[in-house]
Enzyme design. Structure first.
Site, mmCIF file in Angstrom:
data_model
loop_
_atom_site.group_PDB
_atom_site.id
_atom_site.type_symbol
_atom_site.label_atom_id
_atom_site.label_comp_id
_atom_site.label_asym_id
_atom_site.label_seq_id
_atom_site.Cartn_x
_atom_site.Cartn_y
_atom_site.Cartn_z
ATOM 1 N N TRP A 59 0.864 -1.193 0.000
ATOM 2 C CA TRP A 59 0.000 0.000 0.000
ATOM 3 C C TRP A 59 0.892 1.231 0.000
ATOM 4 C CZ3 TRP A 59 -0.438 4.226 3.175
ATOM 5 C CH2 TRP A 59 -1.644 4.946 3.162
ATOM 6 N N SER A 84 4.714 -5.737 2.457
ATOM 7 C CA SER A 84 3.959 -4.861 3.341
ATOM 8 C C SER A 84 2.525 -5.354 3.502
ATOM 9 C CB SER A 84 4.017 -3.426 2.822
ATOM 10 O OG SER A 84 3.500 -2.519 3.758
ATOM 11 N N MET A 85 1.535 -4.587 3.036
ATOM 12 C CA MET A 85 0.150 -5.018 3.117
ATOM 13 C C MET A 85 -0.062 -6.367 2.454
ATOM 14 S SD MET A 85 -3.292 -3.132 1.721
ATOM 15 C CE MET A 85 -4.884 -3.905 2.041
ATOM 16 N N ASP A 110 12.962 0.270 9.540
ATOM 17 C CA ASP A 110 11.636 0.455 8.948
ATOM 18 C C ASP A 110 10.821 1.397 9.818
ATOM 19 O OD1 ASP A 110 8.983 0.167 8.018
ATOM 20 O OD2 ASP A 110 9.357 -1.890 7.353
ATOM 21 N N HIS A 147 11.429 0.725 5.027
ATOM 22 C CA HIS A 147 10.278 -0.067 4.577
ATOM 23 C C HIS A 147 10.429 -0.434 3.097
ATOM 24 C CE1 HIS A 147 6.294 -1.664 5.138
ATOM 25 N NE2 HIS A 147 5.829 -0.992 4.099
#
Length: 276
Positions: free
Chosen positions: A32, A98-99, A227, A256
């Site tokens: 995202w 991530s997401m 991150d 990240h």
């Protein structure tokens, strides 16, 4: 352009995907608020090493349909399941950034591992982002609410600055250029405003801790120790404790967005894992 269609009781959603190469299928699930374009530095390497690389745009992002509702993780995992079924994939490797780690775990929870050989969680939100009494290292709820409020009041202004923190820009100007930030802004700002908010609620609120037991395939976990979006203490460290068969790689000074800043390091970890 190639699409698969997920027909559910109240909606029909078209999911855009790209499919290159031959060999064992590797499915890339983006984070995202971007699209499958974020995998640029991984896609070519995966194909070059002899794998079939499939990447797709999450509903509401990129070139996929953007329904008003239905951004919970079980629905998102159903899109992934349709992709796997309609392309008749077997022995696949799921790679979630991530997401996208949420789709990996929820797919294994809802659909099992019969068609899945391995999984990888890159800078993943798994198992829990939000700070709670029993998750003190998570992101404070007021910070998450601040993100949601900013998205609602002036989404494009928020997105204009978001990726500086995503990449720890001031520390990584050798690999992240101002053009990279502009490219990401163009992708993120073009996504559905509704999807951007609803997807953020999904990754912020979903607690996957009880689902880690469902990750029964060999799993690669890669997380940066710098991150600032999803701290390693609430994500990678906990995922490594909760997933039995895992290989955990910590990227020193990795932000990240280490898929760009530390692309070579990530690619090495990923290819080694695929070949192991």
């Amino acid at each position: 352009m190639p699409y698969i269609t997920n027909k559910r009781e109240k909606e029909t959603v078209d999911i855009f995907y790209e499919d290159y190469g031959e060999g064992q299928p590797v499915i890339l699930i983006h984070g995202w608020p971007l699209s499958s374009k974020a995998w640029e530095q991984q896609r070519w390497k995966i194909i070059e090493e002899g794998y079939r690389c499939i990447s797709y745009d999450r509903r509401g992002f990129g070139r996929s349909s953007a329904p008003w509702d239905s951004y919970d993780y079980s629905t998102l995992a159903s899109d992934l399941a349709e992709l796997i079924n309609q392309l008749d994939l077997k022995d696949a490797v799921l790679v979630g950034f991530s997401m996208g780690g949420g789709e990996v775990v929820r797919y294994l929870t809802d659909f099992g591992s019969d068609k899945i050989a391995k999984a990888a969680l890159i800078s993943s939100i798994i198992p829990l982002v939000k700070q709670k009494d029993d998750n003190p290292d998570g992101v404070p709820e007021e910070d998450i609410q601040g993100i949601l409020d900013a998205l609602q009041s002036n989404r494009v202004a928020f997105l204009n600055d978001f990726h500086k923190n995503f990449y720890n820009y001031e520390d990584n100007k050798d690999t992240v250029k101002i053009q990279n930030l502009g490219y990401d802004f163009n992708i993120a700002s073009s996504a559905s405003p509704r999807a951007t908010i609803q997807a953020a609620i999904a990754w912020a609120d979903t607690d996957f801790r009880s689902e880690l037991k469902n990750v029964t395939v060999p799993t690669l976990i890669v997380h940066g120790d710098a991150d600032n979006i999803v701290p390693i203490e609430t994500a990678g460290n906990q995922a490594a404790k909760g997933i039995k068969d895992n290989t955990f790689k910590v990227v020193k000074d990795g932000p990240h967005g280490l898929n760009l800043t530390h692309a070579n390091e990530l690619n090495t970890y990923l290819i080694d894992f695929l070949k192991s």
